[in-house]
Scaffold this motif. Structure first.
Motif, mmCIF file in Angstrom:
data_model
loop_
_atom_site.group_PDB
_atom_site.id
_atom_site.type_symbol
_atom_site.label_atom_id
_atom_site.label_comp_id
_atom_site.label_asym_id
_atom_site.label_seq_id
_atom_site.Cartn_x
_atom_site.Cartn_y
_atom_site.Cartn_z
ATOM 1 N N SER A 1 -68.777 23.538 -39.876
ATOM 2 C CA SER A 1 -69.254 22.375 -40.613
ATOM 3 C C SER A 1 -68.290 21.209 -40.504
ATOM 4 O O SER A 1 -68.635 20.087 -40.834
ATOM 5 N N PHE A 2 -67.070 21.503 -40.069
ATOM 6 C CA PHE A 2 -66.096 20.427 -40.020
ATOM 7 C C PHE A 2 -66.007 19.802 -38.633
ATOM 8 O O PHE A 2 -65.879 18.589 -38.491
ATOM 9 N N LEU B 1 -75.528 17.063 -41.399
ATOM 10 C CA LEU B 1 -75.192 18.312 -42.108
ATOM 11 C C LEU B 1 -73.754 18.381 -42.618
ATOM 12 O O LEU B 1 -73.538 18.647 -43.801
ATOM 13 N N PHE C 1 -71.594 16.216 -43.435
ATOM 14 C CA PHE C 1 -71.258 15.292 -44.522
ATOM 15 C C PHE C 1 -71.857 15.767 -45.840
ATOM 16 O O PHE C 1 -71.201 15.740 -46.876
ATOM 17 N N TYR D 1 -72.661 18.847 -46.562
ATOM 18 C CA TYR D 1 -71.944 20.067 -46.909
ATOM 19 C C TYR D 1 -70.622 19.734 -47.597
ATOM 20 O O TYR D 1 -70.286 20.285 -48.642
ATOM 21 N N LEU D 2 -69.906 18.787 -47.024
ATOM 22 C CA LEU D 2 -68.591 18.424 -47.552
ATOM 23 C C LEU D 2 -68.697 17.805 -48.941
ATOM 24 O O LEU D 2 -67.945 18.158 -49.855
ATOM 25 N N LEU D 3 -69.657 16.897 -49.120
ATOM 26 C CA LEU D 3 -69.794 16.211 -50.410
ATOM 27 C C LEU D 3 -70.225 17.187 -51.501
ATOM 28 O O LEU D 3 -69.710 17.145 -52.615
ATOM 29 N N GLN E 1 -64.310 11.365 -53.430
ATOM 30 C CA GLN E 1 -65.041 12.356 -52.642
ATOM 31 C C GLN E 1 -64.216 12.855 -51.456
ATOM 32 O O GLN E 1 -63.593 12.106 -50.807
#
Lengths: 302, 271
Positions: free
Chosen positions: B112-113, B152, B154, B156-158, B271
């Motif tokens: 995801s990163f 995706l 972004f 996921y991270l937020l 964030q």
């Protein structure tokens, strides 16, 4: 949590599969293609070959690679030089929301609109030439566009907010009384900033560098639209190899090189920034030490 | 101890410092192109020189540019579609990796990163090659897939960041009180994560509307988005309609950001 059923993989599976299929698989294909022979009419021949990597040693390609690196470094350094005082100024301001608003509006304006705006300013018929002619400074239009400097200027313009926002967010968490303590202990203003502030905002600096350098290194639209033939960057070469020359293995090999280089740069920076600072003001929760990550996405990294 | 008068208060009104002057100059630099576009959009003549005030380009924009409106519709459809898809997948994944330890968790997090730090051109080219490989015709579908993919990480991270903030014992409590997994998710976790989900969705919409490079590679006939349309206007003959369009878009951005100005700090810092 332990007594209950573990739904973790169930929750994560859709995204995991999606990224495997539409992110990882395409990358694997690119890696594979880079080791194959180019097909006669585009595509690849499924035979193992190092031709594409040998072609990387082509002097004209090396020149573009060198130029890309140089432009990215110059643009990143210029961006940081401007962004650091800006972030500091916003953090110490009594009206942070207004100042953030002023930075974010241009940042949220469509990427291509902003590029176009610079063409409208720098073009032969543009605002700057009109102004210079009206003032009688020049008789004939000056060619501001389609060179290296136009590319650097527009890149700095595009990525300034990407650097300002993470820098602001780190500096804002900094305890400014430390600066006064340093001054009281005899440091000059500059010494205090350099020895006390800078080590404490490493996380923000790293984020700012990564979020300017990486997209600039892969820049495509800016050199294409405001640069000339001699300001082509690696991104433009990749695109040309894919869409015009149709040498997919070479495009794949250049893409791999760009990916590996940016990946290494990111790793080096992240690794170095993880060494503990004297007094860390970073949030431990920030993923991979990237503070203010999401301050970045909403503008176009194009 | 008596009050010590500090030479400079940490915040508030004070004499503009060096960094303030740099900031003012930067704001001028950032806004200069926007002002120029704005001024030109009211210029009667086609060329650079000012010949008088006119709304002719706005009229053309509204009445004489069907392709532009088609591109805008495409952009909005793709933005909403990909943001919805990415928000659902990304939120689920964030809930999963936040609440549970399972095999492959580290892989999901890493996967995801990585897309965020990869140059866009590489993502675009690899998707193009991939779609060619599976013989999927370039068009709205491929653009939608591509946008969902880059949105995706972004989302996921937020959402993850938001989930990390609140007390996991609330979820435990819900389970102890007899809520099943679905009820826990919909009545406890999602409402608590809502600010993160909302900012993830909005970020995804913005990113999608903005994207040029990746779209450029994966778009096909009938799937021209607004950035692609502006690009073709720049490349193949600039019409001053683009000034009017840009001015409207800048005004739209200001109208969108200004009511949010109180939250901008949270946006930038938190964030």
């Amino acid at each position: 949590m332990s007594a209950k059923r573990n739904y973790g993989s169930l929750y994560a599976a859709p995204q995991g599969l999606w990224l495997l299929l539409f992110f990882a698989a395409p990358l694997v294909i690119i890696v594979a293609y880079s080791f194959m022979e180019k097909g006669l009419y585009g595509g690849v021949e499924p035979r193992l070959s190092l031709d594409a990597y040998r072609a990387l040693a082509n002097p004209s390609l090396l020149l573009v690679a060198f130029r890309t690196l140089l432009v990215s470094l110059v643009a990143t350094v210029l961006t940081l030089i401007v962004a650091l005082p800006c972030g500091y100024s916003i953090a110490r301001s009594g009206n942070q929301s207004l100042r953030l608003f002023l930075v974010i509006v241009p940042f949220w304006t469509n990427f291509l609109v902003r590029i176009y705006a610079w063409i409208a300013i720098l073009g032969n018929e543009g605002f700057l030439n009109d102004a210079l002619r009206a003032l009688g400074v020049v008789a004939d239009p000056v060619q501001f566009l389609y060179n290296q400097w136009a590319v650097v200027l527009v890149l700095v313009y595009m990525y300034l907010p990407y650097a300002i926002l993470p820098l602001f967010s780190t500096i804002d968490k900094f305890d400014f009384t430390l600066l006064e303590a340093a001054r009281d202990l005899g440091a000059t203003k500059l010494e205090a900033l350099r020895l006390v502030l800078l080590p404490n905002i490493k996380g923000g600096l790293v984020t700012a560098i990564l979020f300017t350098f990486i997209p600039i290194f892969g820049a495509y639209a800016v050199p294409l639209l405001v640069g000339g033939k001699d300001s082509y960057m690696l991104g433009n070469i990749i695109a040309d190899q894919v869409t015009k020359t149709r040498n997919w293995p070479l495009a794949a090999a250049i893409s791999m090189t760009v990916t590996v280089l940016t990946g290494l740069a990111a790793l080096v920076f992240l690794f170095r920034s993880r060494k503990p600072a004297p007094q860390s003001v970073e949030e431990p929760a920030a993923p991979l030490g990237v503070a203010g990550t999401s301050a970045v996405p909403s503008g176009g990294a194009r | 101890m008596s009050e010590i008068v500090r030479p400079s208060a940490p915040r508030g009104r004070r004499k503009p410092s060096f960094s303030d002057w740099v900031f003012y100059a930067t704001v001028l630099f950032l806004f200069l192109p926007l002002f120029v576009l704005f001024a030109y959009s009211f210029n009667a003549s086609k060329g650079g020189a000012w010949t008088g005030f006119s709304l002719v380009w706005y009229e053309k924009l509204v009445l004489g540019s069907p392709e532009l409106w088609k591109a805008l519709t495409n952009s909005l459809l793709i933005a909403l579609g990909s943001a919805t898809g990415a928000t659902i997948l990304g939120t689920l994944a964030a809930v999963g990796t936040n609440r549970f330890r399972f095999r492959g968790r580290a892989a999901v997090k890493a996967l995801s990163f990585v897309p965020m730090i990869l140059p866009e051109i590489v993502v675009g080219v690899s998707l193009l090659v991939f779609f060619a490989g599976i013989k999927l015709k370039l068009g709205m579908t491929t653009v939608l897939i591509a946008h969902t993919t880059f949105n995706l990480p972004f989302v996921y991270l937020l959402v993850s960041a938001r989930l990390e903030e609140f007390d996991p014992s609330l979820v435990e409590a819900a389970r102890d009180l007899g809520a099943n997994e679905r009820q826990t998710l919909l009545r406890v976790i999602v409402p608590m994560a809502l600010p993160g989900v909302a900012s993830g969705f909005l970020t995804a919409v913005t990113l999608s509307l903005e994207d040029f490079v990746i779209t450029f590679f994966v778009s096909g006939p009938g799937a021209t988005t607004l950035p692609l349309y502006i690009y073709s206007m720049i490349r193949f003959g600039v019409s001053p309609v683009i000034n009017a369009l840009s001015a409207v878009m800048v005004a739209g951005t200001i109208a969108l950001v200004f009511p949010l100005r109180k939250f901008l700090k949270a946006f930038a810092v938190h964030q």
